[in-house]
Design a protein around this motif. Sequence first.
Motif, mmCIF file in Angstrom:
data_model
loop_
_atom_site.group_PDB
_atom_site.id
_atom_site.type_symbol
_atom_site.label_atom_id
_atom_site.label_comp_id
_atom_site.label_asym_id
_atom_site.label_seq_id
_atom_site.Cartn_x
_atom_site.Cartn_y
_atom_site.Cartn_z
ATOM 1 N N ILE A 181 34.880 30.378 38.235
ATOM 2 C CA ILE A 181 33.834 30.388 39.280
ATOM 3 C C ILE A 181 33.085 31.715 39.263
ATOM 4 O O ILE A 181 31.837 31.760 39.372
ATOM 5 C CB ILE A 181 34.449 30.125 40.666
ATOM 6 N N ALA A 182 33.833 32.830 39.098
ATOM 7 C CA ALA A 182 33.186 34.147 39.094
ATOM 8 C C ALA A 182 32.304 34.305 37.875
ATOM 9 O O ALA A 182 31.190 34.883 37.956
ATOM 10 C CB ALA A 182 34.252 35.232 39.145
ATOM 11 N N ASP A 183 32.748 33.797 36.740
ATOM 12 C CA ASP A 183 31.933 33.901 35.523
ATOM 13 C C ASP A 183 30.653 33.071 35.636
ATOM 14 O O ASP A 183 29.552 33.478 35.191
ATOM 15 C CB ASP A 183 32.750 33.462 34.305
ATOM 16 N N ALA A 184 30.784 31.889 36.228
ATOM 17 C CA ALA A 184 29.587 31.033 36.373
ATOM 18 C C ALA A 184 28.580 31.675 37.319
ATOM 19 O O ALA A 184 27.351 31.619 37.093
ATOM 20 C CB ALA A 184 30.012 29.662 36.890
ATOM 21 N N PRO A 192 27.905 40.439 39.534
ATOM 22 C CA PRO A 192 29.261 39.973 39.801
ATOM 23 C C PRO A 192 29.327 39.253 41.141
ATOM 24 O O PRO A 192 28.592 39.552 42.069
ATOM 25 C CB PRO A 192 30.085 41.259 39.812
ATOM 26 N N MET A 193 30.219 38.345 41.232
ATOM 27 C CA MET A 193 30.385 37.543 42.440
ATOM 28 C C MET A 193 31.096 38.355 43.491
ATOM 29 O O MET A 193 32.160 38.926 43.242
ATOM 30 C CB MET A 193 31.184 36.282 42.107
ATOM 31 N N PRO A 194 30.567 38.455 44.711
ATOM 32 C CA PRO A 194 31.247 39.205 45.754
ATOM 33 C C PRO A 194 32.549 38.519 46.175
ATOM 34 O O PRO A 194 32.716 37.327 46.019
ATOM 35 C CB PRO A 194 30.233 39.228 46.879
ATOM 36 N N ALA A 195 33.439 39.337 46.729
ATOM 37 C CA ALA A 195 34.744 38.818 47.124
ATOM 38 C C ALA A 195 34.640 37.846 48.280
ATOM 39 O O ALA A 195 35.363 36.852 48.332
ATOM 40 C CB ALA A 195 35.673 39.986 47.484
ATOM 41 N N ASP A 196 33.714 38.082 49.224
ATOM 42 C CA ASP A 196 33.622 37.181 50.355
ATOM 43 C C ASP A 196 33.059 35.826 49.946
ATOM 44 O O ASP A 196 33.400 34.791 50.495
ATOM 45 C CB ASP A 196 32.768 37.814 51.451
ATOM 46 N N VAL A 197 32.143 35.859 48.928
ATOM 47 C CA VAL A 197 31.591 34.595 48.434
ATOM 48 C C VAL A 197 32.682 33.788 47.742
ATOM 49 O O VAL A 197 32.777 32.559 47.900
ATOM 50 C CB VAL A 197 30.396 34.852 47.495
ATOM 51 N N ALA A 211 44.089 39.091 46.763
ATOM 52 C CA ALA A 211 44.869 39.300 45.552
ATOM 53 C C ALA A 211 44.120 38.831 44.324
ATOM 54 O O ALA A 211 44.121 39.483 43.270
ATOM 55 C CB ALA A 211 46.217 38.579 45.667
ATOM 56 N N ILE A 212 43.397 37.645 44.473
ATOM 57 C CA ILE A 212 42.638 37.148 43.327
ATOM 58 C C ILE A 212 41.481 38.076 43.025
ATOM 59 O O ILE A 212 41.179 38.395 41.868
ATOM 60 C CB ILE A 212 42.146 35.719 43.625
ATOM 61 N N ALA A 213 40.766 38.553 44.049
ATOM 62 C CA ALA A 213 39.636 39.458 43.850
ATOM 63 C C ALA A 213 40.079 40.766 43.218
ATOM 64 O O ALA A 213 39.388 41.374 42.392
ATOM 65 C CB ALA A 213 38.939 39.732 45.185
ATOM 66 N N ALA A 214 41.319 41.268 43.592
ATOM 67 C CA ALA A 214 41.813 42.513 42.997
ATOM 68 C C ALA A 214 42.104 42.337 41.512
ATOM 69 O O ALA A 214 41.821 43.225 40.723
ATOM 70 C CB ALA A 214 43.055 42.966 43.743
ATOM 71 N N GLN A 215 42.633 41.193 41.168
ATOM 72 C CA GLN A 215 42.943 40.975 39.766
ATOM 73 C C GLN A 215 41.681 40.737 38.945
ATOM 74 O O GLN A 215 41.621 41.086 37.770
ATOM 75 C CB GLN A 215 43.919 39.791 39.603
ATOM 76 N N LEU A 216 40.634 40.125 39.596
ATOM 77 C CA LEU A 216 39.368 39.914 38.897
ATOM 78 C C LEU A 216 38.440 41.091 39.019
ATOM 79 O O LEU A 216 37.310 41.063 38.494
ATOM 80 C CB LEU A 216 38.694 38.648 39.447
ATOM 81 N N GLN A 217 38.898 42.136 39.774
ATOM 82 C CA GLN A 217 38.110 43.370 39.961
ATOM 83 C C GLN A 217 36.768 43.038 40.578
ATOM 84 O O GLN A 217 35.718 43.493 40.139
ATOM 85 C CB GLN A 217 37.923 44.124 38.644
ATOM 86 N N LEU A 218 36.850 42.267 41.657
ATOM 87 C CA LEU A 218 35.641 41.938 42.405
ATOM 88 C C LEU A 218 35.574 42.815 43.628
ATOM 89 O O LEU A 218 36.596 43.172 44.234
ATOM 90 C CB LEU A 218 35.665 40.458 42.793
ATOM 91 N N THR A 219 34.376 43.153 44.036
ATOM 92 C CA THR A 219 34.183 43.984 45.221
ATOM 93 C C THR A 219 33.732 43.114 46.375
ATOM 94 O O THR A 219 33.134 42.052 46.176
ATOM 95 C CB THR A 219 33.158 45.082 44.934
#
Length: 219
Positions: A181-184, A192-197, A211-219
């Motif tokens: 989803i983040a890549d799309a 980059p896709m924001p964490a709240d989105v 936890a998912i956002a931390a592993q994907l390094q999303l802000t």
Amino acid sequence: MSLSIRPDAVLIQAVIAGALSFAHLHDLAEAAGQTGWKAWAYPISVDLLLVAAWRRLRTARRDRSAWTWFVIALTASLGANIATAGLLDLGNVPSWLRILVAGWPALAFLGGTLLVHSPAEPVAPAQVVDEPAAPEVEMHRTDEPTPAPASTVPELTPAPVEPTPDVPTVPAALLDHARRIADAHQASTGTPMPADVLSARLGLPAPTTAAIAAQLQLT
């Protein structure tokens, strides 16, 4: 069992010499007035004193008494053999010789008694070498033992462990779905896709989404 007897030249010579000396002593004693059995007893007395003195010398070489009686008996035997060789007129024996022959029994008795009853030469005891005694070693210590120095290495104290919040475990399949989803989103928008989105798209609890956002390094 038959016994073989071999003639011994030394033994034959000793028997002949003893018989001749015995005869000479008998003849001299008989010429000096000792007749009958007394003339036969004189050579026995001289030879026995000679043998006794010799046996004493075999056990005590330094015994002066044994040497004295050995010389006296040897002189009497040798003198009788020489006197009967024609140097003395046996038909007219001098008075001094008669006195010597008459006094011989007492002299021979004294010599035999002294040889028998004289104390044997004491055997020198083996010398014992005194070995120096080993010095005694005092086993008591006068000095106080030095205490072992204290360790200079500082003691390591464990660092306080800060409590960490409980992080939920994210399944691998869920993590892969969130990454797609983040890549799309990044492919369509260029950012980059924001964490709240992502949290709104997934519809998961906040801790799991974080936890998912931390592993994907999303802000």
